[in-house]
Design a protein around this motif. Sequence first.
Motif, PDB file in Angstrom:
ATOM      1  N   ASP B 206       0.682  -1.370  -0.082  1.00  9.89           N
ATOM      2  CA  ASP B 206       0.398  -0.334  -0.394  1.00  9.89           C
ATOM      3  C   ASP B 206       0.877   1.162   0.247  1.00  9.89           C
ATOM      4  N   ALA B 207       1.899   1.493   0.468  1.00 13.30           N
ATOM      5  CA  ALA B 207       3.308   1.954   1.137  1.00 13.30           C
ATOM      6  C   ALA B 207       4.947   1.889   0.619  1.00 13.30           C
ATOM      7  N   VAL B 208       5.335   2.155   0.834  1.00 11.67           N
ATOM      8  CA  VAL B 208       6.688   2.725   0.761  1.00 11.67           C
ATOM      9  C   VAL B 208       6.865   3.237   1.706  1.00 11.67           C
ATOM     10  N   LEU B 209       8.271   3.347   2.901  1.00 14.25           N
ATOM     11  CA  LEU B 209       8.871   4.440   3.189  1.00 14.25           C
ATOM     12  C   LEU B 209      10.475   4.231   3.055  1.00 14.25           C
ATOM     13  N   VAL B 210      10.845   5.097   2.607  1.00 19.63           N
ATOM     14  CA  VAL B 210      12.071   5.387   2.381  1.00 19.63           C
ATOM     15  C   VAL B 210      13.024   6.903   3.116  1.00 19.63           C
ATOM     16  N   ASN B 211      14.019   5.948   3.853  1.00 23.22           N
ATOM     17  CA  ASN B 211      14.521   7.133   4.252  1.00 23.22           C
ATOM     18  C   ASN B 211      16.612   8.001   3.283  1.00 23.22           C
ATOM     19  N   THR B 212      17.306   6.292   3.711  1.00 29.33           N
ATOM     20  CA  THR B 212      18.238   6.599   3.518  1.00 29.33           C
ATOM     21  C   THR B 212      18.853   6.561   1.950  1.00 29.33           C
ATOM     22  N   ALA B 213      18.324   5.859   1.478  1.00 26.71           N
ATOM     23  CA  ALA B 213      18.761   6.063   0.134  1.00 26.71           C
ATOM     24  C   ALA B 213      18.161   7.849  -0.616  1.00 26.71           C
ATOM     25  N   ILE B 214      17.531   8.533  -0.268  1.00 30.03           N
ATOM     26  CA  ILE B 214      16.866   9.505  -0.321  1.00 30.03           C
ATOM     27  C   ILE B 214      18.514  10.471   0.205  1.00 30.03           C
ATOM     28  N   ALA B 215      18.595  10.257   1.174  1.00 27.83           N
ATOM     29  CA  ALA B 215      19.258  11.114   2.303  1.00 27.83           C
ATOM     30  C   ALA B 215      20.652  11.354   1.651  1.00 27.83           C
ATOM     31  N   VAL B 216      21.592  10.164   1.650  1.00 32.54           N
ATOM     32  CA  VAL B 216      23.049   9.764   1.472  1.00 32.54           C
ATOM     33  C   VAL B 216      22.793  10.444  -0.169  1.00 32.54           C
ATOM     34  N   SER B 217      21.981  10.029  -1.061  1.00 30.41           N
ATOM     35  CA  SER B 217      22.292  10.381  -2.353  1.00 30.41           C
ATOM     36  C   SER B 217      23.149  11.636  -2.118  1.00 30.41           C
ATOM     37  N   PRO B 218      24.283  11.661  -3.251  1.00 30.50           N
ATOM     38  CA  PRO B 218      23.963  13.404  -3.773  1.00 30.50           C
ATOM     39  C   PRO B 218      23.822  14.144  -4.083  1.00 30.50           C
ATOM     40  N   ASP B 219      22.429  13.691  -4.387  1.00 28.04           N
ATOM     41  CA  ASP B 219      21.102  14.763  -4.901  1.00 28.04           C
ATOM     42  C   ASP B 219      20.131  14.269  -4.421  1.00 28.04           C
ATOM     43  N   PRO B 220      19.351  15.008  -2.885  1.00 25.06           N
ATOM     44  CA  PRO B 220      18.452  13.643  -2.333  1.00 25.06           C
ATOM     45  C   PRO B 220      17.482  14.178  -2.950  1.00 25.06           C
ATOM     46  N   VAL B 221      17.285  15.792  -3.647  1.00 26.08           N
ATOM     47  CA  VAL B 221      16.217  15.960  -4.020  1.00 26.08           C
ATOM     48  C   VAL B 221      15.912  15.776  -5.002  1.00 26.08           C
ATOM     49  N   ALA B 222      16.828  15.281  -6.116  1.00 20.67           N
ATOM     50  CA  ALA B 222      16.522  14.223  -7.527  1.00 20.67           C
ATOM     51  C   ALA B 222      15.706  12.840  -6.757  1.00 20.67           C
ATOM     52  N   MET B 223      16.734  12.423  -6.396  1.00 20.22           N
ATOM     53  CA  MET B 223      16.541  11.131  -5.836  1.00 20.22           C
ATOM     54  C   MET B 223      15.436  10.754  -5.564  1.00 20.22           C
ATOM     55  N   SER B 224      14.585  11.990  -4.713  1.00 24.03           N
ATOM     56  CA  SER B 224      13.101  11.982  -3.637  1.00 24.03           C
ATOM     57  C   SER B 224      12.194  11.858  -5.047  1.00 24.03           C
ATOM     58  N   ARG B 225      12.382  12.690  -6.264  1.00 20.66           N
ATOM     59  CA  ARG B 225      11.353  12.686  -7.372  1.00 20.66           C
ATOM     60  C   ARG B 225      11.552  11.328  -7.786  1.00 20.66           C
ATOM     61  N   ALA B 226      12.323  10.900  -8.051  1.00 18.53           N
ATOM     62  CA  ALA B 226      13.189   9.546  -8.486  1.00 18.53           C
ATOM     63  C   ALA B 226      11.723   8.251  -7.642  1.00 18.53           C
ATOM     64  N   PHE B 227      12.130   8.944  -6.196  1.00 18.95           N
ATOM     65  CA  PHE B 227      11.044   7.070  -5.935  1.00 18.95           C
ATOM     66  C   PHE B 227       9.483   8.327  -6.215  1.00 18.95           C
ATOM     67  N   ALA B 228       9.115   9.371  -5.568  1.00 14.93           N
ATOM     68  CA  ALA B 228       8.151   9.280  -5.941  1.00 14.93           C
ATOM     69  C   ALA B 228       7.317   9.137  -7.121  1.00 14.93           C
ATOM     70  N   MET B 229       8.411   8.926  -8.450  1.00 14.94           N
ATOM     71  CA  MET B 229       7.280   8.406  -9.870  1.00 14.94           C
ATOM     72  C   MET B 229       7.190   7.371  -9.611  1.00 14.94           C
ATOM     73  N   ALA B 230       9.202   6.142  -9.203  1.00 11.02           N
ATOM     74  CA  ALA B 230       9.155   4.727  -9.252  1.00 11.02           C
ATOM     75  C   ALA B 230       7.461   4.536  -8.235  1.00 11.02           C
ATOM     76  N   VAL B 231       7.247   4.830  -6.950  1.00  8.29           N
ATOM     77  CA  VAL B 231       6.399   4.556  -6.096  1.00  8.29           C
ATOM     78  C   VAL B 231       4.901   4.881  -7.425  1.00  8.29           C
ATOM     79  N   GLU B 232       4.649   5.674  -7.842  1.00  5.55           N
ATOM     80  CA  GLU B 232       3.405   5.854  -8.866  1.00  5.55           C
ATOM     81  C   GLU B 232       2.915   5.206  -9.648  1.00  5.55           C
ATOM     82  N   SER B 233       3.989   5.023 -10.162  1.00  6.20           N
ATOM     83  CA  SER B 233       4.259   3.845 -11.361  1.00  6.20           C
ATOM     84  C   SER B 233       4.216   2.478 -10.854  1.00  6.20           C
ATOM     85  N   GLY B 234       4.534   2.525  -9.904  1.00  4.97           N
ATOM     86  CA  GLY B 234       4.513   0.749  -9.607  1.00  4.97           C
ATOM     87  C   GLY B 234       3.414   0.418  -8.963  1.00  4.97           C
ATOM     88  N   ARG B 235       2.030   1.981  -8.424  1.00  4.13           N
ATOM     89  CA  ARG B 235       1.045   1.103  -8.042  1.00  4.13           C
ATOM     90  C   ARG B 235       0.624   1.228  -9.702  1.00  4.13           C
TER      91      ARG B 235
END
Lengths: 79, 260
Positions: B206-235
Amino acid sequence: MTETNEKSVVVINNQYVIEISNRETTLVDVLERLNNDNFPLGQHFAIAVNNSIVTKQRWSTHSLNHEDKINIFGAIAGG
Amino acid sequence: MDNMQDDKLLIAGHQFGSRLFTGTGKFSDKTTMINALIASKSQLVTMALKRIDPSGQTDDILAPLIANQMKLLPNTSGAKTAEDAIFAARLTREALGTNWIKLEIHPDQKYLMPDPIETLKAAQVLCDEGFIVLPYIHADPVLAKRLEQVGCAAVMPLGSPIGSNKGLASRDFLEIIIEQANVPVIVDAGIGAPSHAALAMEMGADAVLVNTAIAVSPDPVAMSRAFAMAVESGRIAYLAGLGQVNQHAIATSPLTGFLD
């Protein structure tokens, strides 16, 4: 609080010892001494005295005793 | 899909438009954190509660979260027993004014494996006290059902150890939990790449919780967008329905010869 000639102290966060008056001292009295620019006591804190939570409504009436252990908790980043 | 606008996640009566939940830990600074969280479109964010240092600078992480209308999900991180976790939950309710709690009890500091026995004990007490309990657990289908039965609002099984970025190592058991659950299943921990999040959502989480993968990315903002798209795509893929997996080939073009 019992009137004595000896100093009364409370311990904050297992780290800081603060002397308190031998007259009745409440939690708010101690918090006001801490409430400076480095320690802005807003509403998002919880306090336990001797491992019992003291609700915000009771901060102004909760009397402290010698060697009470006060722990102050606030939100930090976490996953 | 036409019905995506109506595809809301409901937990304990609260509706979420985003199925990506995010943690606030490990970011290099507060500004990066809040920018990444905004980019993630997350509406539920986790945080911890700790003793604060009266001699030092406090870093108020709450103000920007509240200003951006993010729902707070404090955790009981640091608790090693049910008793610790219950105390921590009561503290967070007093401090933050929320009865939502991410229940996590991990006595082992190396692998941070959640203690199932203490978790169930604490969940029972906290549910009885009116908390909205979201327990972090191993991908144990039996425990997930037991937690549902005592009143937990969702379950949060791990994909792999916290912060490991190893993805859905527990995939087979997550599938059983998802199949059996009557409460939302939020895959938590170990999700290290957007593809892991997409996979979890395709499986029906129903949902995922992500922290480390976003926070430790060299570009956390871009990684956040990537995760948002991935979650929506998967859903969307889950709702659309995935094709059947087969052992042998099934032709997508006619197999008759050109000259037949």
